[in-house]
Design an enzyme around this catalytic site. Structure first.
Site, PDB file in Angstrom:
ATOM      1  N   THR A 163       0.852  -1.188   0.000  1.00 17.35           N
ATOM      2  CA  THR A 163       0.000   0.000   0.000  1.00 17.35           C
ATOM      3  C   THR A 163       0.886   1.235   0.000  1.00 17.35           C
ATOM      4  O   THR A 163       1.903   1.292   0.690  1.00 17.35           O
ATOM      5  CB  THR A 163      -0.972   0.012   1.193  1.00 17.35           C
ATOM      6  OG1 THR A 163      -1.835  -1.118   1.068  1.00 17.35           O
ATOM      7  CG2 THR A 163      -1.838   1.262   1.187  1.00 17.35           C
ATOM      8  N   PHE A 214       1.262   5.063   0.848  1.00 17.78           N
ATOM      9  CA  PHE A 214       0.702   6.028   1.792  1.00 17.78           C
ATOM     10  C   PHE A 214       1.254   7.425   1.510  1.00 17.78           C
ATOM     11  O   PHE A 214       2.404   7.566   1.069  1.00 17.78           O
ATOM     12  CB  PHE A 214       1.087   5.652   3.231  1.00 17.78           C
ATOM     13  CG  PHE A 214       0.332   4.457   3.768  1.00 17.78           C
ATOM     14  CD1 PHE A 214      -0.828   4.627   4.498  1.00 17.78           C
ATOM     15  CD2 PHE A 214       0.799   3.167   3.541  1.00 17.78           C
ATOM     16  CE1 PHE A 214      -1.521   3.540   4.995  1.00 17.78           C
ATOM     17  CE2 PHE A 214       0.109   2.063   4.040  1.00 17.78           C
ATOM     18  CZ  PHE A 214      -1.049   2.255   4.762  1.00 17.78           C
TER      19      PHE A 214
END
Lengths: 274, 274
Positions: free
Chosen positions: A171, A173
């Site tokens: 992921t 960020f």
């Protein structure tokens, strides 16, 4: 530094915030809109928000919120998402009948559920929250799927680690800050921007042509609907810079083709994020 | 014609399927993957799937599934999404304390919840399913938000109609069929396609340049991650045709710049869908 996150303590956002700033004080918020509002009102110095997962795709709501608030991207960071089966201390795999987690996490552990057909997957609003709830219930037949951070946060025990189907699970960020508090990187090599085109034939292609004519290395392009204007879109683009001086040219050229152009941040690309 | 939909009977997909084919026999499936599998195995003659909402954006999972199955788009249709507060017959607004629905529907009725602060919003996996559950529970303090179709399907009563914040709320649906059963439109004016570019500098811009160089009227562009290849994307594009003969040129040119190009369908644009 005080950092707001969406979700409970122990979430992947919590992990990402500590990776970016090990001394951070974390403020958990239930809703993403609250995270952005806390930054804008100066209640926290920044926020760490997931923007894109390499399997599930973009977090659309965060694109919408980036545009609606006077915040900017200061840094990006990648987190490898490792899903763990977490239960009450002493529980074994054979005890477990029901596993709760966020629907995206459940979907990323499909193989685990296929191989353990006696276990039912139960959707919950938050990965870390599912650990918290399981610990509070004190039920040996329950487990949750979440980060290692969540296990240590709530005193759960990791029964199985790395149960995700695809290890290429990352992921991306962003650390966002209020625009007037931004500490810009001295050597940015990536720009994120938003632009909107009018709903007339050829406008989208004319805007995209700007990137082509400038030889811009476009890395990502994402679209979101404009509320109240069906089938009009805001586009979100990331492009790489070979030279920090080259950042402005596409922005200026786009302005003449678009009804709206806004820079969301210029920062250093995280290793592996291109 | 037999048509599979995702979700319970009474869903907006059910409404859309009947709008496209009033005599249709509807097969409800819990998961979108089951809908596509039913079409592919020939268990139904087609499926009606939501692809995009003018407020919430794209249904990403359906883009992924369109590419993974040997199905094609035969028609598109727009449905105005009208959210209704549905309760047990005889219930009044004053009785209601808890309203359940799909999170997207709840988010689209934010003003209703602000104006009725004693009422709690409860997320449920499906709009029509929330009516079914409420009727089974037989609890006067419960209500659900769903289509008028759902109220008549399960015998609920519409307490308030049109409680959505934004009336410009439309969902675009596709009728999909197995490729060997497709009944193509004789006068298509819209093409949907998917393409993937390699993760090298300039590849995305080179693909987009094809649309620019052909003067293609690109109406929509959407990206989705490629599983197992972080930060590589499949793009989904819709373009308009002034002349059905012009459909092939962009497809052929794209093939020389892309690692994958696939036409998903050519069909007539729904009125208002551009």
């Amino acid at each position: 530094m005080s950092i707001a996150i969406q979700g409970e303590l122990g979430s992947f956002s919590h992990e990402a915030a500590l990776k970016m700033n090990p001394q951070a004080t974390i403020l958990p918020c239930s809703l993403s809109a609250e995270v952005f509002a806390a930054v804008e009102r100066g209640e926290v110095e920044g926020a760490v928000i997931p923007i894109e997962n390499s399997l599930a795709g973009s977090v659309s709501e965060h694109f919408d919120l980036l545009l609606r608030h006077t915040v900017a991207i200061e840094r990006e960071s990648l987190l490898r998402i490792r899903h763990n089966l977490i239960a009450l201390p002493g529980s074994t795999l054979g005890d477990i009948r029901r596993v709760s987690s966020h629907p995206v996490a459940l979907a990323q552990c499909r193989r685990f559920f296929e191989e353990h057909s006696k276990i039912t997957a139960t959707p919950f609003y938050d990965t870390a929250g599912s650990v918290k709830q399981m610990m509070e219930a004190g039920d040996r037949s329950m487990a949750a799927i979440a980060s290692a951070q969540a296990a240590s946060q709530y005193g759960g025990e990791i029964v199985l680690s790395g149960i995700e189907d695809d290890p290429e699970n990352y992921t991306r960020f962003f650390l966002i800050r209020r625009r007037d508090r931004l500490q810009p990187d001295a050597h940015p090599d990536k720009v994120s921007l938003a632009f909107a085109v009018e709903n007339r034939p050829g406008t989208l292609v004319a805007a995209l042509e700007v990137f082509a004519s400038q030889g811009t290395n476009l890395i990502k392009l994402e679209s979101r609907p404009v509320p109240g204007r069906p089938w009009e879109y805001v586009f979100y683009a990331d492009y790489q810079l070979s030279d920090p001086e080259a950042a402005d040219a596409p922005l200026k050229l786009l302005a003449s083709h678009c009804s709206m152009v806004r820079e969301l941040g210029r920062y250093r690309a995280a290793a592996g994020a291109v």
